[in-house]
Structures are given as structure tokens and as C-alpha cells.
Design a protein around this motif. Structure first.
Motif, PDB file in Angstrom:
ATOM      1  N   TYR A 182      16.285   2.310  -1.337  1.00  0.00           N
ATOM      2  CA  TYR A 182      14.983   2.939  -1.560  1.00  0.00           C
ATOM      3  C   TYR A 182      14.459   3.573  -0.276  1.00  0.00           C
ATOM      4  O   TYR A 182      14.055   4.744  -0.274  1.00  0.00           O
ATOM      5  CB  TYR A 182      13.974   1.915  -2.080  1.00  0.00           C
ATOM      6  N   ASN A 183      14.454   2.812   0.803  1.00  0.00           N
ATOM      7  CA  ASN A 183      13.943   3.352   2.070  1.00  0.00           C
ATOM      8  C   ASN A 183      14.772   4.529   2.560  1.00  0.00           C
ATOM      9  O   ASN A 183      14.234   5.497   3.112  1.00  0.00           O
ATOM     10  CB  ASN A 183      13.908   2.254   3.135  1.00  0.00           C
ATOM     11  N   ALA A 184      16.093   4.465   2.355  1.00  0.00           N
ATOM     12  CA  ALA A 184      16.964   5.540   2.833  1.00  0.00           C
ATOM     13  C   ALA A 184      16.667   6.863   2.132  1.00  0.00           C
ATOM     14  O   ALA A 184      16.781   7.937   2.733  1.00  0.00           O
ATOM     15  CB  ALA A 184      18.425   5.154   2.625  1.00  0.00           C
ATOM     16  N   ILE A 185      16.271   6.791   0.858  1.00  0.00           N
ATOM     17  CA  ILE A 185      16.012   8.011   0.090  1.00  0.00           C
ATOM     18  C   ILE A 185      14.526   8.365   0.085  1.00  0.00           C
ATOM     19  O   ILE A 185      14.134   9.488   0.431  1.00  0.00           O
ATOM     20  CB  ILE A 185      16.514   7.855  -1.362  1.00  0.00           C
ATOM     21  N   ALA A 186      13.689   7.400  -0.267  1.00  0.00           N
ATOM     22  CA  ALA A 186      12.263   7.686  -0.474  1.00  0.00           C
ATOM     23  C   ALA A 186      11.534   8.052   0.808  1.00  0.00           C
ATOM     24  O   ALA A 186      10.609   8.873   0.795  1.00  0.00           O
ATOM     25  CB  ALA A 186      11.593   6.475  -1.131  1.00  0.00           C
ATOM     26  N   GLN A 187      11.954   7.458   1.919  1.00  0.00           N
ATOM     27  CA  GLN A 187      11.274   7.730   3.185  1.00  0.00           C
ATOM     28  C   GLN A 187      11.331   9.210   3.561  1.00  0.00           C
ATOM     29  O   GLN A 187      10.434   9.724   4.227  1.00  0.00           O
ATOM     30  CB  GLN A 187      11.898   6.898   4.315  1.00  0.00           C
ATOM     31  N   ASN A 188      12.382   9.895   3.136  1.00  0.00           N
ATOM     32  CA  ASN A 188      12.505  11.321   3.448  1.00  0.00           C
ATOM     33  C   ASN A 188      11.350  12.121   2.845  1.00  0.00           C
ATOM     34  O   ASN A 188      10.825  13.050   3.473  1.00  0.00           O
ATOM     35  CB  ASN A 188      13.840  11.862   2.931  1.00  0.00           C
ATOM     36  N   PHE A 189      10.952  11.753   1.630  1.00  0.00           N
ATOM     37  CA  PHE A 189       9.850  12.458   0.968  1.00  0.00           C
ATOM     38  C   PHE A 189       8.512  12.094   1.610  1.00  0.00           C
ATOM     39  O   PHE A 189       7.628  12.940   1.765  1.00  0.00           O
ATOM     40  CB  PHE A 189       9.841  12.124  -0.525  1.00  0.00           C
ATOM     41  N   LEU A 190       8.375  10.819   2.005  1.00  0.00           N
ATOM     42  CA  LEU A 190       7.125  10.387   2.631  1.00  0.00           C
ATOM     43  C   LEU A 190       6.892  11.090   3.969  1.00  0.00           C
ATOM     44  O   LEU A 190       5.795  11.597   4.232  1.00  0.00           O
ATOM     45  CB  LEU A 190       7.141   8.864   2.806  1.00  0.00           C
ATOM     46  N   VAL A 191       7.918  11.131   4.817  1.00  0.00           N
ATOM     47  CA  VAL A 191       7.737  11.747   6.137  1.00  0.00           C
ATOM     48  C   VAL A 191       7.586  13.262   6.028  1.00  0.00           C
ATOM     49  O   VAL A 191       6.919  13.889   6.859  1.00  0.00           O
ATOM     50  CB  VAL A 191       8.892  11.377   7.096  1.00  0.00           C
ATOM     51  N   THR A 192       8.192  13.860   4.992  1.00  0.00           N
ATOM     52  CA  THR A 192       7.970  15.291   4.765  1.00  0.00           C
ATOM     53  C   THR A 192       6.509  15.544   4.421  1.00  0.00           C
ATOM     54  O   THR A 192       5.907  16.522   4.883  1.00  0.00           O
ATOM     55  CB  THR A 192       8.878  15.798   3.627  1.00  0.00           C
ATOM     56  N   GLY A 193       5.928  14.643   3.631  1.00  0.00           N
ATOM     57  CA  GLY A 193       4.503  14.750   3.313  1.00  0.00           C
ATOM     58  C   GLY A 193       3.630  14.655   4.550  1.00  0.00           C
ATOM     59  O   GLY A 193       2.604  15.350   4.660  1.00  0.00           O
ATOM     60  N   MET A 194       4.021  13.813   5.496  1.00  0.00           N
ATOM     61  CA  MET A 194       3.275  13.716   6.754  1.00  0.00           C
ATOM     62  C   MET A 194       3.261  15.060   7.486  1.00  0.00           C
ATOM     63  O   MET A 194       2.220  15.507   7.977  1.00  0.00           O
ATOM     64  CB  MET A 194       3.902  12.642   7.646  1.00  0.00           C
ATOM     65  N   LEU A 195       4.421  15.711   7.553  1.00  0.00           N
ATOM     66  CA  LEU A 195       4.502  16.999   8.243  1.00  0.00           C
ATOM     67  C   LEU A 195       3.710  18.072   7.505  1.00  0.00           C
ATOM     68  O   LEU A 195       3.064  18.917   8.142  1.00  0.00           O
ATOM     69  CB  LEU A 195       5.963  17.424   8.390  1.00  0.00           C
ATOM     70  N   VAL A 196       3.737  18.033   6.183  1.00  0.00           N
ATOM     71  CA  VAL A 196       2.939  18.989   5.398  1.00  0.00           C
ATOM     72  C   VAL A 196       1.459  18.825   5.721  1.00  0.00           C
ATOM     73  O   VAL A 196       0.726  19.807   5.912  1.00  0.00           O
ATOM     74  CB  VAL A 196       3.191  18.799   3.883  1.00  0.00           C
ATOM     75  N   CYS A 197       1.008  17.578   5.800  1.00  0.00           N
ATOM     76  CA  CYS A 197      -0.394  17.311   6.145  1.00  0.00           C
ATOM     77  C   CYS A 197      -0.710  17.799   7.557  1.00  0.00           C
ATOM     78  O   CYS A 197      -1.797  18.348   7.808  1.00  0.00           O
ATOM     79  CB  CYS A 197      -0.693  15.824   6.020  1.00  0.00           C
ATOM     80  N   ALA A 198       0.215  17.598   8.483  1.00  0.00           N
ATOM     81  CA  ALA A 198       0.010  18.063   9.860  1.00  0.00           C
ATOM     82  C   ALA A 198      -0.100  19.585   9.896  1.00  0.00           C
ATOM     83  O   ALA A 198      -0.952  20.140  10.623  1.00  0.00           O
ATOM     84  CB  ALA A 198       1.152  17.583  10.751  1.00  0.00           C
ATOM     85  N   LEU A 199       0.744  20.265   9.134  1.00  0.00           N
ATOM     86  CA  LEU A 199       0.671  21.724   9.073  1.00  0.00           C
ATOM     87  C   LEU A 199      -0.633  22.187   8.435  1.00  0.00           C
ATOM     88  O   LEU A 199      -1.203  23.227   8.835  1.00  0.00           O
ATOM     89  CB  LEU A 199       1.874  22.263   8.281  1.00  0.00           C
ATOM     90  N   ALA A 200      -1.124  21.420   7.458  1.00  0.00           N
ATOM     91  CA  ALA A 200      -2.407  21.753   6.842  1.00  0.00           C
ATOM     92  C   ALA A 200      -3.541  21.631   7.848  1.00  0.00           C
ATOM     93  O   ALA A 200      -4.439  22.504   7.894  1.00  0.00           O
ATOM     94  CB  ALA A 200      -2.649  20.822   5.639  1.00  0.00           C
ATOM     95  N   ILE A 201      -3.524  20.577   8.650  1.00  0.00           N
ATOM     96  CA  ILE A 201      -4.556  20.407   9.684  1.00  0.00           C
ATOM     97  C   ILE A 201      -4.481  21.542  10.686  1.00  0.00           C
ATOM     98  O   ILE A 201      -5.500  22.099  11.106  1.00  0.00           O
ATOM     99  CB  ILE A 201      -4.410  19.044  10.379  1.00  0.00           C
ATOM    100  N   LYS A 202      -3.260  21.899  11.079  1.00  0.00           N
ATOM    101  CA  LYS A 202      -3.082  23.001  12.026  1.00  0.00           C
ATOM    102  C   LYS A 202      -3.639  24.298  11.451  1.00  0.00           C
ATOM    103  O   LYS A 202      -4.319  25.071  12.155  1.00  0.00           O
ATOM    104  CB  LYS A 202      -1.598  23.173  12.343  1.00  0.00           C
ATOM    105  N   ALA A 203      -3.365  24.553  10.159  1.00  0.00           N
ATOM    106  CA  ALA A 203      -3.839  25.782   9.518  1.00  0.00           C
ATOM    107  C   ALA A 203      -5.364  25.833   9.422  1.00  0.00           C
ATOM    108  O   ALA A 203      -5.956  26.909   9.380  1.00  0.00           O
ATOM    109  CB  ALA A 203      -3.221  25.909   8.134  1.00  0.00           C
ATOM    110  N   SER A 204      -5.996  24.668   9.383  1.00  0.00           N
ATOM    111  CA  SER A 204      -7.454  24.629   9.253  1.00  0.00           C
ATOM    112  C   SER A 204      -8.178  24.793  10.586  1.00  0.00           C
ATOM    113  O   SER A 204      -9.397  24.926  10.611  1.00  0.00           O
ATOM    114  CB  SER A 204      -7.874  23.308   8.599  1.00  0.00           C
ATOM    115  N   ARG A 205      -7.406  24.727  11.676  1.00  0.00           N
ATOM    116  CA  ARG A 205      -8.026  24.871  13.001  1.00  0.00           C
ATOM    117  C   ARG A 205      -8.548  26.283  13.194  1.00  0.00           C
ATOM    118  O   ARG A 205      -7.917  27.250  12.745  1.00  0.00           O
ATOM    119  CB  ARG A 205      -7.007  24.569  14.109  1.00  0.00           C
ATOM    120  N   PRO A 206      -9.690  26.451  13.861  1.00  0.00           N
ATOM    121  CA  PRO A 206     -10.215  27.802  14.115  1.00  0.00           C
ATOM    122  C   PRO A 206      -9.322  28.587  15.088  1.00  0.00           C
ATOM    123  O   PRO A 206      -8.625  28.024  15.888  1.00  0.00           O
ATOM    124  CB  PRO A 206     -11.601  27.539  14.719  1.00  0.00           C
TER     125      PRO A 206
END
Length: 335
Positions: A311-335
Motif C-alpha cells: 500500500y505505501n509503495a503505491i499509494a504514497q506516490n499519489f499522496l506526495v504528488t498531491g503535496m506538490l500540486v498544493c505547493a504549485l497552487a500556493i505559488k500560483a496564488s502569490r502576487p
């Protein structure tokens, strides 16, 4: 028994002295192959790397990267810069490696039950050598953090203190149900994420840091669930030693359900925050990444002990990708 051992020794001595009835000269020396020093150094290096547990470095390094991206000041060209390389060394083999060595040092009695082949219980590394390695690596970690930013050096000290709180008696938070997984999740997510922001945004204020704190806190909830899954492999030893992990207290199935709930909850909260903040496409993308994890959780709940690693070997890939998506969203919201 002692007589049998004596008879066996006598027979061995006779066979050593004679071969096909011919007496061997007593002054003949056995040929000993010369020691290959490069092989010895290579084996020691492999042992040391094993002691540092490289597989545990990745989540911390990734959290730092997400914080750097969320700062809005980080570009992919920075990957080849000295600061980023030093940060990867810090969040990987240095700081995280130090914490892993500390965990093995304080858990050596427990590991004799759960994982007797680890370096300390297996006798490959003595307690004295382990103490020296931990001390040297702790100093190097603080120095590396200070070179990136003095505040990050302070964060490294907090991380090392957290490692002691997690593993060392009498506090030993890992035996106090929720507390252990929470403090590890904070150390793996919030601290390195904020450190990434600090490293690349020297004008950082509490207001500008708020989006990262919100997202990192939500993923800390999810990470608390993944930490629970890691506890399935040591459930027998934990019960014998009175370590109150979720699987040891609530049983495998219930613990798997709780872990799944936390993993999903943290990511759903992050998704909701993105949507409410007007970052619609980022929010839906993050939501889509939860679906494969949810499907894998059915197998995890049915057989936690056999499915935990898969489970961790497969599912963690989707979780950490979500983290990067959120980081990119925060970056995009910066003035």
C-alpha cells in the motif's frame, strides 16, 4: 552433552592430523587469503548507509522541495545550486539519518524482537560507535542547516529533540498512542516544508507563510495515517514491550480503518481549502489523486500485515504528488 562435545572434538583433532592414514606435519600453516581493504571499506560504508535508512529520507526531502516551490521564489534552475544540494543533504542523510540512528539506538531492545537483523541488535554496530556516529551527524546537521539559514539550523535542533522525545525513555512518545505518530508527521512535513519556504523567501512573514502552514498541517493529518501503517510490521514486539501503537491497541483491522480515514481526511481538507480559495483546477486535481488511494485501502483493511508495504509503495506516490500540486497552487496564488 559435554561428553558428546568432547568426543566430537577428539574425532576432529584426529582427522585434522591425518589424511588417508598419513600423519600431517604439525608445523604446516594454513594459507590465509590477504584481506581486501577495498571490500572491507565498501562493506562498512554499506552498513553505515543501512544504519541511516535511505528510504526514510525521501518524504522529508520532498516536503522541503514543496515548501521551496510554495515560496514562489524557487525555480527549477535552483536544483543545481549549492543551496538546494546542501538542503537535500540536510533533509536526507544528515538530519533524517540522525533521527533514524537515534531511533535504532533507543529501540535496540525492541528491535531484538521485531527486527533482530538491524545493525545494533545484530551486533554489526556497537553502542559506543553508534553514539559517536549520532553525535558527529547531529553536529553536521546543525551546521548544514545554519549555512542555509540560521533559522533552519534552529529547526534542525527541534527535529533532533523531537527524535529524542519520540524514542527515548522516560517520555518515549511512540508508546503513547497518537503522540508518537503526530510528532513524526510534524517532523516529516511541517518543519521541512516551512524550512523550504524560509530558505527561498528571506522576506517571509507570518501572513505569507499561512497558506503553507494550512496545507502542511492538513497533510500532517494524512501523514499520521501513513505512520500508523508503518506500525503493522512491529505489532508483536510492540505488544510484548507495552508500546501503545494504534495496531497494538485497537487491532489490525481497526487500525487500518483509522489510518485510511486520516489519510483521506487530510487530503480532503486540503482539497476543500484549495476550492474555497478559488484554486479550482488545483483542487479537483488533488481530489482525483485521492481516488486510487481509496481503492487500495480496501485491500489494506482486509489484510493489513500483508498489504502494508505494498500500500505505501503505491499509494504514497499519489499522496506526495498531491503535496506538490498544493505547493504549485500556493505559488500560483502569490502576487
Amino acid at each position: 552433552m559435554s561428553v558428546a562435545r568432547g568426543d566430537s572434538k577428539q574425532r576432529t583433532d584426529i582427522s585434522d592430523k591425518t589424511t588417508n592414514g598419513i600423519q600431517k606435519p604439525l608445523n604446516v600453516r594454513k594459507f590465509v587469503a590477504p584481506l581486501n581493504r577495498s571490500t572491507e571499506i565498501g562493506s562498512r560504508l554499506a552498513l553505515f548507509i543501512r544504519f541511516l535508512k535511505p528510504v526514510t529520507w525521501i518524504p522529508v526531502m520532498w516536503s522541503f522541495l514543496c515548501g521551496a516551490v510554495a515560496s514562489g521564489k524557487f525555480g527549477w534552475h535552483d536544483i543545481i545550486e549549492t543551496k538546494f544540494i546542501l538542503a537535500m543533504l540536510l533533509t536526507g542523510p544528515l538530519a533524517t539519518g540522525t533521527c533514524q540512528m537515534l531511533n535504532d539506538y533507543f529501540d535496540r531492545d525492541l528491535d531484538e524482537i521485531n527486527e533482530p537483523d538491524r545493525p545494533i541488535p545484530g551486533g554489526a554496530i556497537s553502542l559506543q560507535n553508534a553514539t559517536i556516529l549520532i553525535a558527529v551527524w547531529s553536529i553536521l546537521s546543525v551546521i548544514a542547516g545554519y549555512l542555509i539559514n540560521p533559522l533552519i539550523g534552529f529547526y534542525v535542533v527541534i527535529g533532533i529533540i523531537n527524535a529524542h522525545l519520540y524514542s527515548a525513555n522516560p517520555i518515549k512518545l511512540k508508546k503513547r498512542l497518537w503522540a508518537g505518530n503526530i510528532i513524526v508527521a510534524v517532523s516529516y512535513l511541517i518543519i521541512p516544508w516551512v524550512a523550504g519556504e524560509i530558505a527561498y523567501n528571506p522576506q517571509l512573514s507570518l501572513d505569507s507563510l499561512q497558506p503553507s502552514l494550512i496545507i502542511a498541517s492538513m497533510y500532517t493529518i494524512a501523514s499520521t495515517g501513513t505512520m500508523t501503517i508503518n506500525d503493522f510490521k512491529s505489532i508483536d514486539g510492540d505488544r510484548q514491550a507495552g508500546i501503545r501503537t494504534l495496531p497494538a491497541v485497537f487491532g489490525e483491522t481497526n487500525a487500518a480503518l483509522i489510518a485510511s480515514l486520516l489519510i483521506n481526511l487530510g487530503q480532503l481538507l486540503a482539497t476543500a481549502w484549495l476550492l474555497l480559495s478559488g484554486m479550482i483546477w488545483f483542487g479537483w486535481f488533488t481530489a482525483a489523486l485521492i481516488v486510487p488511494q481509496f481503492l487500495l485501502q480496501f485491500s489494506l483493511v482486509r489484510s493489513p500485515r500483508t498489504m502494508d508495504v505494498r500500500y505505501n509503495a503505491i499509494a504514497q506516490n499519489f499522496l506526495v504528488t498531491g503535496m506538490l500540486v498544493c505547493a504549485l497552487a500556493i505559488k500560483a496564488s502569490r502576487p
